[in-house]
Design an enzyme around this catalytic site. Structure first.
Site, PDB file in Angstrom:
ATOM      1  N   GLU A  95       0.831  -1.201   0.000  1.00 42.47           N
ATOM      2  CA  GLU A  95       0.000   0.000   0.000  1.00 42.47           C
ATOM      3  C   GLU A  95       0.865   1.251   0.000  1.00 42.47           C
ATOM      4  O   GLU A  95       0.358   2.370   0.123  1.00 42.47           O
ATOM      5  CB  GLU A  95      -0.935   0.023   1.205  1.00 42.47           C
ATOM      6  N   CYS A 129      -3.379  -3.388   4.354  1.00 44.71           N
ATOM      7  CA  CYS A 129      -2.468  -4.453   4.789  1.00 44.71           C
ATOM      8  C   CYS A 129      -2.821  -5.829   4.223  1.00 44.71           C
ATOM      9  O   CYS A 129      -2.150  -6.812   4.543  1.00 44.71           O
ATOM     10  CB  CYS A 129      -2.440  -4.519   6.315  1.00 44.71           C
ATOM     11  N   HIS A 264      -2.524 -10.534  11.716  1.00 45.62           N
ATOM     12  CA  HIS A 264      -2.011  -9.226  11.316  1.00 45.62           C
ATOM     13  C   HIS A 264      -1.867  -8.394  12.591  1.00 45.62           C
ATOM     14  O   HIS A 264      -2.784  -8.341  13.420  1.00 45.62           O
ATOM     15  CB  HIS A 264      -2.974  -8.537  10.354  1.00 45.62           C
TER      16      HIS A 264
END
Length: 519
Positions: A95, A129, A264
């Site tokens: 990103e 993400c 994550h």
């Protein structure tokens, strides 16, 4: 039915498609979060206890998303003695956008030029993400598809996570992870076992094209993350139980099915809360939980709570964090090594957690385990899936090689240079002031980068970027091990067809320069 497969077709799929090799790159410098608390004038423990963060890696203006990915790809190829023409697909999840048209993947193709291999599918994938996971799924799907030509797929997840001055800044980080995908992998994807949830929300987004900084709604972001976790876990549970039912097995799924559970990691404390939340899901799903003994002991007061009302319920959170404390130590704590000491890497975050598990266990300890993986990207997109570790942990096996290649992660983290918070703040201001500048020469010192690191040499008047690689021929013990592996290890051919070997070298020239524009 249209689109359905004959029963005997499944047998033709490549066996045990998954991750064969991994490489992790982290910046050579970090700021201590305790010192940052004092520098920022916040209460002691706000970052270290409240967020669970000890250190935060960061990049000077010498590094950008292209250089991070160049470094991690070349290190993966060198450490595993891979020929560039053994790769048929390369996809980047990121990103960190420095060009609205040209992909990072096309910059990486310069590493392939000497091999003559330009037949490489894949480009960049972006959604906060989650991009690295989407790229990984695409790689697995390619190997299992009619498009597969017998070569490896290479997946790269990389980002530079930076925030404006304020409460979000200590949740930054930077790094990249590269993964080699193919059949007969030591980390094989459980086929058909993915629980996905996608939804529209403005929890975290980057609408300002001239800034690296995101717009963040902190409370909404946590709610989106936890709600996605609930939904994904429920879908995964339904799929694995349906699979067991087809196999004639009558059993109920719960967290015990995962030997390890990785998430994550925006910050470590959220991961600990997330494992507790999965235990809450197990508790509410169970038809008659034992509240007298076992993991649900003393939790009867929460039997009738509605899951969607508990995102910020402190009583529920505290009770289930206590109930899951032992489980956290066994299944998840080891995964937070990189997250705790380097910070949130965005797309590579969850794969840094996976690498951290492998780095701190022996092949025998992880062999045969099922690893749960929860990937989340704001906006938002999330999947909970599982990986089955091979049973073969013998010396020289694929699992043994994978674990051995990551065993120096702690040493790499320990070899970084600590800088003062003021220096960190100056670096952030420099990045802010020079972001997207044309006709610019970076100011950061090259000799403070790890040997073998690609770095930005200049940006010309047309915004074309040029890079060079710091020599591997340095008196550093970590790279000595890498050089030894290049000269001593056997070349890994493509999974199906043999590829000509590119002679390995123990060092790269100091000024091998490449660019993201014309050469």
């Amino acid at each position: 039915m249209p689109g359905s497969l004959p029963a005997n077709y499944v047998a033709a799929w490549p066996k045990d498609v998954g991750i064969i090799a991994m490489e992790v790159y982290i910046p050579s410098q970090y700021v201590d979060q305790t010192e940052l608390e004092e520098f920022d004038g916040v209460g002691a423990g706000k970052y270290t206890i409240g967020l669970g963060q000890a250190q935060m890696g960061f990049c000077s203006d010498r590094e950008d998303i292209n250089s991070l990915c160049l470094t991690v790809v070349q290190q993966l190829m060198e450490r595993n003695c891979l020929s560039y023409d053994s790769v048929g697909r390369l996809e980047v999840g990121t990103e960190t956008i420095i060009d609205k048209s040209k992909s990072v993947k096309t910059v990486l193709m310069q590493l392939f030029e000497e091999s003559g291999n330009t037949d490489v599918e894949g480009i960049d994938t972006t959604n906060a993400c989650y991009g690295g996971t989407a790229a990984l799924f695409n790689a697995v799907n390619w190997v299992e598809s009619s498009s597969w030509d017998g070569r490896y797929a290479l997946v790269v997840a990389g980002d530079i996570a930076v925030y404006a001055t304020g409460s979000a800044r200590p949740t930054g980080g930077a790094g990249a992870v590269a993964m080699l995908v193919g059949p007969n992998a030591p980390l094989a994807f459980d086929r058909g076992l993915r629980g996905t949830h996608m939804q529209h929300a403005y929890d975290f987004y980057k609408p300002d094209m001239v800034s690296e900084y995101p717009v963040v709604d902190g409370k909404l972001s946590i709610q989106c993350y936890l709600s996605a976790l609930d939904r994904c876990y429920s879908v995964y549970r339904n799929k694995i139980q349906a699979q067991w039912q087809r196999e004639g097995l009558e059993r109920n799924f719960n967290l015990d099915e995962f030997g390890y559970m990785v998430f994550h990691s925006p910050y470590c404390k959220l991961v600990q809360k997330s494992l507790a939340r999965l235990l809450l899901n197990d508790f509410l799903y169970h038809p008659s939980p034992n509240t007298e003994s076992g993991p649900f002991s003393g939790l009867e007061a929460f039997r009738d709570v509605k899951i969607e009302d508990t995102y910020f319920d402190r009583d529920v959170e505290k009770a289930f964090m206590k109930a899951s404390a032992e489980m956290f130590e066994q299944k998840t704590k080891a995964s937070l090594l990189i997250s705790n000491q380097n910070g949130n890497m965005y797309t590579p975050s969850v794969y840094g957690c996976l690498a951290s598990v492998l780095a701190q266990h022996t092949p025998q300890q992880v062999a045969g385990q099922r690893i749960g993986v929860f990937s989340y990207g704001s906006g938002f997109a999330a999947t909970l899936y599982s990986i089955k570790v091979t049973q073969d942990a013998t010396p020289g096996s694929a699992l043994d090689k994978l674990v051995s290649s990551l065993s120096d992660l702690k040493a790499r983290l320990d070899s970084r240079r600590k800088v003062a918070p003021g220096v960190f703040a100056d670096n952030m201001k420099l990045r802010e002031d020079t972001h997207h500048l044309a006709n610019y020469i970076p100011q950061g010192p090259v000799d403070e980068l790890f040997p073998g690191t690609w770095y930005l040499t200049r940006v010309d008047e047309k915004h074309r970027r040029y890079y060079a690689r710091r020599s591997l021929d340095e008196d550093r013990p970590l790279e000595a091990g890498l050089a030894d592996s290049v000269t001593a290890a056997e070349h890994i051919p493509s999974p199906v067809k043999k590829m000509p070997r590119i002679p390995a070298s123990t060092a790269a020239p100091e000024a091998v320069a490449i660019s993201n524009g014309n050469h």
